[in-house]
Design a protein around this motif. Sequence first.
Motif, PDB file in Angstrom:
ATOM      1  N   UNK A 105       0.793  -1.233   0.000  1.00  0.00           N
ATOM      2  CA  UNK A 105       0.000   0.000   0.000  1.00  0.00           C
ATOM      3  C   UNK A 105       0.823   1.281   0.000  1.00  0.00           C
ATOM      4  N   UNK A 106       2.140   1.208   0.204  1.00  0.00           N
ATOM      5  CA  UNK A 106       2.912   2.444   0.307  1.00  0.00           C
ATOM      6  C   UNK A 106       3.022   3.154  -1.034  1.00  0.00           C
ATOM      7  N   UNK A 107       3.028   4.471  -0.989  1.00  0.00           N
ATOM      8  CA  UNK A 107       3.246   5.286  -2.177  1.00  0.00           C
ATOM      9  C   UNK A 107       4.733   5.460  -2.486  1.00  0.00           C
ATOM     10  N   UNK A 108       5.598   5.013  -1.587  1.00  0.00           N
ATOM     11  CA  UNK A 108       7.033   5.188  -1.770  1.00  0.00           C
ATOM     12  C   UNK A 108       7.619   3.960  -2.474  1.00  0.00           C
ATOM     13  N   UNK A 109       8.288   4.180  -3.599  1.00  0.00           N
ATOM     14  CA  UNK A 109       8.849   3.072  -4.373  1.00  0.00           C
ATOM     15  C   UNK A 109       9.882   2.289  -3.574  1.00  0.00           C
ATOM     16  N   UNK A 110      10.582   2.944  -2.646  1.00  0.00           N
ATOM     17  CA  UNK A 110      11.614   2.271  -1.865  1.00  0.00           C
ATOM     18  C   UNK A 110      11.050   1.293  -0.848  1.00  0.00           C
ATOM     19  N   UNK A 111       9.738   1.248  -0.681  1.00  0.00           N
ATOM     20  CA  UNK A 111       9.112   0.353   0.298  1.00  0.00           C
ATOM     21  C   UNK A 111       8.282  -0.738  -0.363  1.00  0.00           C
ATOM     22  N   UNK A 112       8.321  -0.825  -1.679  1.00  0.00           N
ATOM     23  CA  UNK A 112       7.489  -1.805  -2.385  1.00  0.00           C
ATOM     24  C   UNK A 112       8.362  -2.927  -2.955  1.00  0.00           C
ATOM     25  N   UNK A 113       8.099  -4.174  -2.522  1.00  0.00           N
ATOM     26  CA  UNK A 113       8.872  -5.310  -2.985  1.00  0.00           C
ATOM     27  C   UNK A 113      10.173  -5.417  -2.211  1.00  0.00           C
ATOM     28  N   UNK A 114      10.324  -6.472  -1.400  1.00  0.00           N
ATOM     29  CA  UNK A 114      11.436  -6.479  -0.466  1.00  0.00           C
ATOM     30  C   UNK A 114      11.888  -7.902  -0.170  1.00  0.00           C
ATOM     31  N   UNK A 115      13.163  -8.192  -0.446  1.00  0.00           N
ATOM     32  CA  UNK A 115      13.701  -9.524  -0.170  1.00  0.00           C
ATOM     33  C   UNK A 115      13.840  -9.789   1.320  1.00  0.00           C
ATOM     34  N   UNK A 116      13.823  -8.754   2.152  1.00  0.00           N
ATOM     35  CA  UNK A 116      13.942  -8.947   3.599  1.00  0.00           C
ATOM     36  C   UNK A 116      12.741  -9.664   4.199  1.00  0.00           C
ATOM     37  N   UNK A 117      11.650  -9.769   3.433  1.00  0.00           N
ATOM     38  CA  UNK A 117      10.498 -10.529   3.928  1.00  0.00           C
ATOM     39  C   UNK A 117      10.813 -12.017   4.045  1.00  0.00           C
ATOM     40  N   UNK A 118      11.902 -12.461   3.424  1.00  0.00           N
ATOM     41  CA  UNK A 118      12.342 -13.845   3.612  1.00  0.00           C
ATOM     42  C   UNK A 118      12.956 -14.051   4.993  1.00  0.00           C
ATOM     43  N   UNK A 119      13.420 -12.973   5.606  1.00  0.00           N
ATOM     44  CA  UNK A 119      14.063 -13.057   6.921  1.00  0.00           C
ATOM     45  C   UNK A 119      13.097 -12.680   8.031  1.00  0.00           C
ATOM     46  N   UNK A 120      12.500 -11.496   7.916  1.00  0.00           N
ATOM     47  CA  UNK A 120      11.388 -11.131   8.808  1.00  0.00           C
ATOM     48  C   UNK A 120      10.111 -11.566   8.096  1.00  0.00           C
ATOM     49  N   UNK A 121       9.805 -12.838   8.252  1.00  0.00           N
ATOM     50  CA  UNK A 121       8.759 -13.475   7.455  1.00  0.00           C
ATOM     51  C   UNK A 121       7.400 -13.328   8.138  1.00  0.00           C
TER      52      UNK A 121
END
Length: 428
Positions: free
Chosen positions: A322-338
Amino acid sequence: MVRHLPLLLIIGVLWSASARAAPPPGFGEHPEALRVKLVTFGPGQDAHQLFGHSALWIEDTRLGADVLYSYGMTTQEGQGSPLHFLVRHQPFWSARLPVAHTFAGYQRQDRSIHVQELRLPLEARRRLLARLERDVRPEHRLYAYHPTDNNCATRVRDALDEALAGALRSASSLPARFTWREHLRQHVRHHPVLGLLLLTWVNAVMDMPRTRWEEAYVPRELARMLDTTSVPDGRGGHVGLVSHRADVHISRSRPLPEGADSAALPRLFLLGAAVALGAILLSVLRERGTTEGARLAFGLYQALFGLTSGAVGLLGLLLTCVSEHAALRGNANLLLFNPLALALVPLGVGVAFGSRRAERWTRACVGGLTGCALLAVALELLPASAQDLREPLALMLVAHLGFGVAWGRPWHRGARAAPRLEARPQRG
């Protein structure tokens, strides 16, 4: 009309403050009497002050008057909650401010104040003042804030570049000193929890190669860029843009960040190792069957780990969606903080109360989470990897491996099996 009343009141207050700081009649009519200075304020304690602030100080020596033009005006109502700030572009505005009063406020906060006087051609001074005056008018003052593309420093940068007819941007095409993530890492090093969250939630946009122009979203980097920029001297040569520098105030408690700081990595690794060791020790105690408390502690420990890491991951997933900021959309860190780690909360409670079914599902869940963490390692090691995962990886990889070992049960062969009670028929 009623729901817009707070906004109207805010605009009215700002209009009054701007009017009190308005320059006297005739201000700037003689460009040769104008002195233009970039003011760089150092970082503050609050989250929105961590990067510092930029403003332009315009002085008319003929009239003995000066004004500070600032693009960083907002209120607590304008900022909203921190999460809202990460989701939406918040309204900021520009205003004229009294110089002495503003400097005194920053000094009370013990924030450094560095001033650079700029050697601008006469026509550039005239254009700059016209741009600044246009930007503080009610119909132009509001803008949608963006942390890297549209903030106090970038708007000052753009105003100076327009005054210099594009010369500033053309002189700033060299590679940046640091990536945006490295600048973020520098400025959050004294706020470890906030720093870890931000470095976890931002994606590969923060790791892309940048130019010095793009790097000037940081107020201090804007000042550094101007220090190395030249302008025509009117005699066929060039001269440095900055003619004079001065420190109005030097902070005693908040030194300016310098260098790409990664000192947090060993601390994060030790914290992850402590989490892993706790899981392994509690698992050993539970399997030995010494006390019921060991089983209860192990299950609740697992639930707490799942709640903490899963909540961070869930917020990261929400920002991705939902973020409007491109730097917060799509993130490989979700594999770690799952986000799937939240399943460990009810499963941990089940383990605490001796549910065999909860144990089977927990083993599968922990295996999946450990596999995702190892996948993050593989992505980090790929030559084409675009995202820097170091902080989350230092903490969460060893923590996930610890829970993987705890549920791998290599010591079960030596564990004493609990006695089973069987009903046997009695002979009459």
